[in-house]
Design a protein around this motif. Structure first.
Motif, PDB file in Angstrom:
ATOM      1  N   TRP A  48       0.844  -1.195   0.000  1.00  0.00           N
ATOM      2  CA  TRP A  48       0.000   0.000   0.000  1.00  0.00           C
ATOM      3  C   TRP A  48       0.882   1.249   0.000  1.00  0.00           C
ATOM      4  CZ3 TRP A  48      -5.004   1.314  -0.632  1.00  0.00           C
ATOM      5  CH2 TRP A  48      -5.368   2.612  -0.281  1.00  0.00           C
ATOM      6  N   LEU A  49       0.712   2.106  -1.007  1.00  0.00           N
ATOM      7  CA  LEU A  49       1.469   3.353  -1.113  1.00  0.00           C
ATOM      8  C   LEU A  49       0.558   4.521  -0.739  1.00  0.00           C
ATOM      9  CD1 LEU A  49       3.426   2.735  -4.450  1.00  0.00           C
ATOM     10  CD2 LEU A  49       3.966   1.996  -2.121  1.00  0.00           C
ATOM     11  N   SER A  50       0.993   5.305   0.232  1.00  0.00           N
ATOM     12  CA  SER A  50       0.168   6.378   0.769  1.00  0.00           C
ATOM     13  C   SER A  50       0.411   7.705   0.046  1.00  0.00           C
ATOM     14  CB  SER A  50       0.432   6.546   2.267  1.00  0.00           C
ATOM     15  OG  SER A  50      -0.059   5.439   2.986  1.00  0.00           O
ATOM     16  N   GLY A  51      -0.391   8.715   0.404  1.00  0.00           N
ATOM     17  CA  GLY A  51      -0.415   9.968  -0.312  1.00  0.00           C
ATOM     18  C   GLY A  51       0.358  11.095   0.352  1.00  0.00           C
ATOM     19  N   LEU A  52       0.169  12.294  -0.164  1.00  0.00           N
ATOM     20  CA  LEU A  52       0.860  13.488   0.298  1.00  0.00           C
ATOM     21  C   LEU A  52       0.678  13.686   1.796  1.00  0.00           C
ATOM     22  CD1 LEU A  52      -0.100  15.961  -2.557  1.00  0.00           C
ATOM     23  CD2 LEU A  52       2.208  15.145  -2.053  1.00  0.00           C
ATOM     24  N   THR A  53       1.739  14.065   2.449  1.00  0.00           N
ATOM     25  CA  THR A  53       1.847  14.355   3.895  1.00  0.00           C
ATOM     26  C   THR A  53       1.863  13.100   4.754  1.00  0.00           C
ATOM     27  OG1 THR A  53      -0.507  14.577   4.556  1.00  0.00           O
ATOM     28  CG2 THR A  53       0.552  16.505   3.520  1.00  0.00           C
ATOM     29  N   CYS A  54       1.669  11.919   4.177  1.00  0.00           N
ATOM     30  CA  CYS A  54       1.525  10.696   4.977  1.00  0.00           C
ATOM     31  C   CYS A  54       2.881  10.091   5.339  1.00  0.00           C
ATOM     32  CB  CYS A  54       0.724   9.649   4.212  1.00  0.00           C
ATOM     33  SG  CYS A  54      -1.019  10.054   4.023  1.00  0.00           S
ATOM     34  N   ASP A  91      11.002  21.073   2.049  1.00  0.00           N
ATOM     35  CA  ASP A  91      10.386  22.269   1.513  1.00  0.00           C
ATOM     36  C   ASP A  91       9.251  22.663   2.456  1.00  0.00           C
ATOM     37  OD1 ASP A  91      10.167  23.879  -1.287  1.00  0.00           O
ATOM     38  OD2 ASP A  91       8.171  23.587  -0.436  1.00  0.00           O
ATOM     39  N   GLU A  92       8.946  23.938   2.545  1.00  0.00           N
ATOM     40  CA  GLU A  92       7.902  24.385   3.457  1.00  0.00           C
ATOM     41  C   GLU A  92       6.508  23.948   3.014  1.00  0.00           C
ATOM     42  OE1 GLU A  92       8.202  28.565   3.920  1.00  0.00           O
ATOM     43  OE2 GLU A  92      10.068  28.487   5.080  1.00  0.00           O
ATOM     44  N   ALA A  93       6.315  23.692   1.733  1.00  0.00           N
ATOM     45  CA  ALA A  93       4.999  23.317   1.225  1.00  0.00           C
ATOM     46  C   ALA A  93       4.688  21.852   1.534  1.00  0.00           C
ATOM     47  CB  ALA A  93       4.932  23.553  -0.276  1.00  0.00           C
ATOM     48  N   TYR A  94       3.408  21.547   1.666  1.00  0.00           N
ATOM     49  CA  TYR A  94       2.999  20.177   1.990  1.00  0.00           C
ATOM     50  C   TYR A  94       3.170  19.226   0.813  1.00  0.00           C
ATOM     51  CZ  TYR A  94      -1.277  20.541  -0.826  1.00  0.00           C
ATOM     52  OH  TYR A  94      -2.163  20.670  -1.866  1.00  0.00           O
ATOM     53  N   ASP A  95       3.237  19.764  -0.418  1.00  0.00           N
ATOM     54  CA  ASP A  95       3.214  18.916  -1.609  1.00  0.00           C
ATOM     55  C   ASP A  95       4.593  18.777  -2.262  1.00  0.00           C
ATOM     56  OD1 ASP A  95       3.320  21.557  -2.421  1.00  0.00           O
ATOM     57  OD2 ASP A  95       1.695  21.413  -3.881  1.00  0.00           O
ATOM     58  N   PHE A  96       5.653  19.006  -1.475  1.00  0.00           N
ATOM     59  CA  PHE A  96       7.011  18.822  -2.004  1.00  0.00           C
ATOM     60  C   PHE A  96       7.942  18.579  -0.823  1.00  0.00           C
ATOM     61  CE2 PHE A  96      11.003  20.194  -4.075  1.00  0.00           C
ATOM     62  CZ  PHE A  96      10.912  19.419  -5.223  1.00  0.00           C
ATOM     63  N   GLY A  97       8.963  17.750  -1.033  1.00  0.00           N
ATOM     64  CA  GLY A  97       9.894  17.444   0.042  1.00  0.00           C
ATOM     65  C   GLY A  97       9.405  16.288   0.895  1.00  0.00           C
ATOM     66  N   LYS A  98       9.701  16.335   2.184  1.00  0.00           N
ATOM     67  CA  LYS A  98       9.340  15.237   3.076  1.00  0.00           C
ATOM     68  C   LYS A  98       7.826  15.010   3.058  1.00  0.00           C
ATOM     69  CE  LYS A  98      13.218  16.006   6.255  1.00  0.00           C
ATOM     70  NZ  LYS A  98      13.601  16.383   7.649  1.00  0.00           N
ATOM     71  N   GLY A  99       7.454  13.736   2.960  1.00  0.00           N
ATOM     72  CA  GLY A  99       6.053  13.384   2.861  1.00  0.00           C
ATOM     73  C   GLY A  99       5.488  13.495   1.467  1.00  0.00           C
ATOM     74  N   ALA A 100       6.340  13.851   0.506  1.00  0.00           N
ATOM     75  CA  ALA A 100       5.873  14.073  -0.864  1.00  0.00           C
ATOM     76  C   ALA A 100       6.911  13.573  -1.863  1.00  0.00           C
ATOM     77  CB  ALA A 100       5.576  15.553  -1.090  1.00  0.00           C
ATOM     78  N   GLY A 101       7.341  12.340  -1.685  1.00  0.00           N
ATOM     79  CA  GLY A 101       8.384  11.799  -2.552  1.00  0.00           C
ATOM     80  C   GLY A 101       7.934  11.454  -3.952  1.00  0.00           C
ATOM     81  N   PHE A 102       6.614  11.323  -4.174  1.00  0.00           N
ATOM     82  CA  PHE A 102       6.024  11.053  -5.484  1.00  0.00           C
ATOM     83  C   PHE A 102       6.544   9.764  -6.133  1.00  0.00           C
ATOM     84  CE2 PHE A 102       3.965  15.110  -5.300  1.00  0.00           C
ATOM     85  CZ  PHE A 102       2.897  15.007  -6.171  1.00  0.00           C
ATOM     86  N   TYR A 103       7.239   8.943  -5.377  1.00  0.00           N
ATOM     87  CA  TYR A 103       7.708   7.637  -5.865  1.00  0.00           C
ATOM     88  C   TYR A 103       8.546   7.777  -7.139  1.00  0.00           C
ATOM     89  CZ  TYR A 103       4.344   6.450  -2.322  1.00  0.00           C
ATOM     90  OH  TYR A 103       3.665   6.377  -1.134  1.00  0.00           O
TER      91      TYR A 103
END
Length: 277
Positions: A48-54, A91-103
């Motif tokens: 199971w691959l989780s989403g942004l911020t997870c 990164d300060e944004a939720y959709d980039f950096g830690k928690g947002a590796g995008f596989y």
């Protein structure tokens, strides 16, 4: 491998674990639900691959998979979504950096050293789990939500025949065509959009990738549907490719784990039919 926690649940064990990754150069945490079984038996597995911020904890704590996995005798595994640690760029944004590796495997500085989630998932992590848990690597399924739905689709499409079943909830189907994807792909991979295509399920299908046993679940009231997810792009690609896949649009459901949890037991039963065939 280090055990962080273990709890008995529906007769099996829900655990959280940590190992040192050679791919990311960081410790990586993950969760495994192992149903009760004969000590000598090996079981099918769903990744199971989780989403942004997870992290690994979101699905472990919020996604109601354990009873269904216990019923069907399936191991359920939840990796993290990015490398972690004080030395890892962010990164300060939720959709980039830690928690947002995008596989993806990043090629741009400062991300290239540790943000190598494609190689981590495909080449290292699954082997680590197989060496430490009784998973049958001939009976694998893969699934995910949102950014993780994008991950599940692209990992499976790049590795035809590796997974007997693939499912995605509310997936980002085409990073080439949405703000989340354009930001992440530019930051991790640079401006050459051709380099993004291996991380775009619609582009992969257009370029000839094919898999069997694919199902997608999408809420019609998802607040991200029109701008970010664009499920119709995947439906069009599947139709043009003649792929036998199902895209279910669910009235009244949004993007949350409430939606995913509503349909996860049925989805696990769907995987089980294919993993035990």
């Amino acid at each position: 491998m280090e055990t962080i926690s273990q709890s008995r649940c529906y007769g099996g064990t829900q655990g959280a674990y940590r190992h040192d990754s050679r791919t990311t150069g960081t410790p990586m945490t993950f969760a495994v639900y192992e149903p009760e079984h004969r000590s000598t038996g090996r079981l099918p597995v769903i990744w199971w691959l989780s989403g942004l911020t997870c992290t690994h904890e979101n699905a472990m704590n919020k996604l109601e998979y354990k009873e269904a996995c216990s019923e069907h005798g399936i191991i359920f595994v939840c990796p993290d979504t990015s490398p972690r640690g004080d030395e890892v760029p962010d990164d300060e944004a939720y959709d980039f950096g830690k928690g947002a590796g995008f596989y993806v495997d990043a090629t741009q500085d400062p991300w290239a050293d540790s943000f190598r989630m494609r190689s981590y998932i495909e080449d290292e992590f699954m082997d680590v789990v197989a060496q430490n848990f009784p998973v049958d690597m001939e009976r694998q399924g893969i699934a995910g939500h949102s950014m993780g739905g994008h991950g599940a689709l692209t990992v499976s499409l790049r590795n035809p025949g590796r997974f007997r079943s693939t499912s995605a909830f509310s997936p980002i189907v085409s990073p080439l065509n949405c703000p989340w994807g354009e930001k992440a792909m530019t930051g991790y991979l640079g401006p050459d959009r051709e380099a993004w295509r291996p991380y775009d399920s619609v582009a992969l299908i257009e370029d000839g990738a094919r898999i069997d046993n694919l199902v997608v679940h999408q809420g019609r009231d998802d607040q991200f549907l029109d701008e970010q997810l664009k499920t119709w792009l995947l439906s069009d690609a599947l139709r043009h490719a003649g792929m036998d896949a199902a895209v279910h649009m669910h009235e009244g459901y949004d993007h949350s784990y409430f939606f995913v949890s509503t349909f996860i037991a049925g989805n696990i039963a769907w995987h089980a039919e294919r993993l035990k065939a």
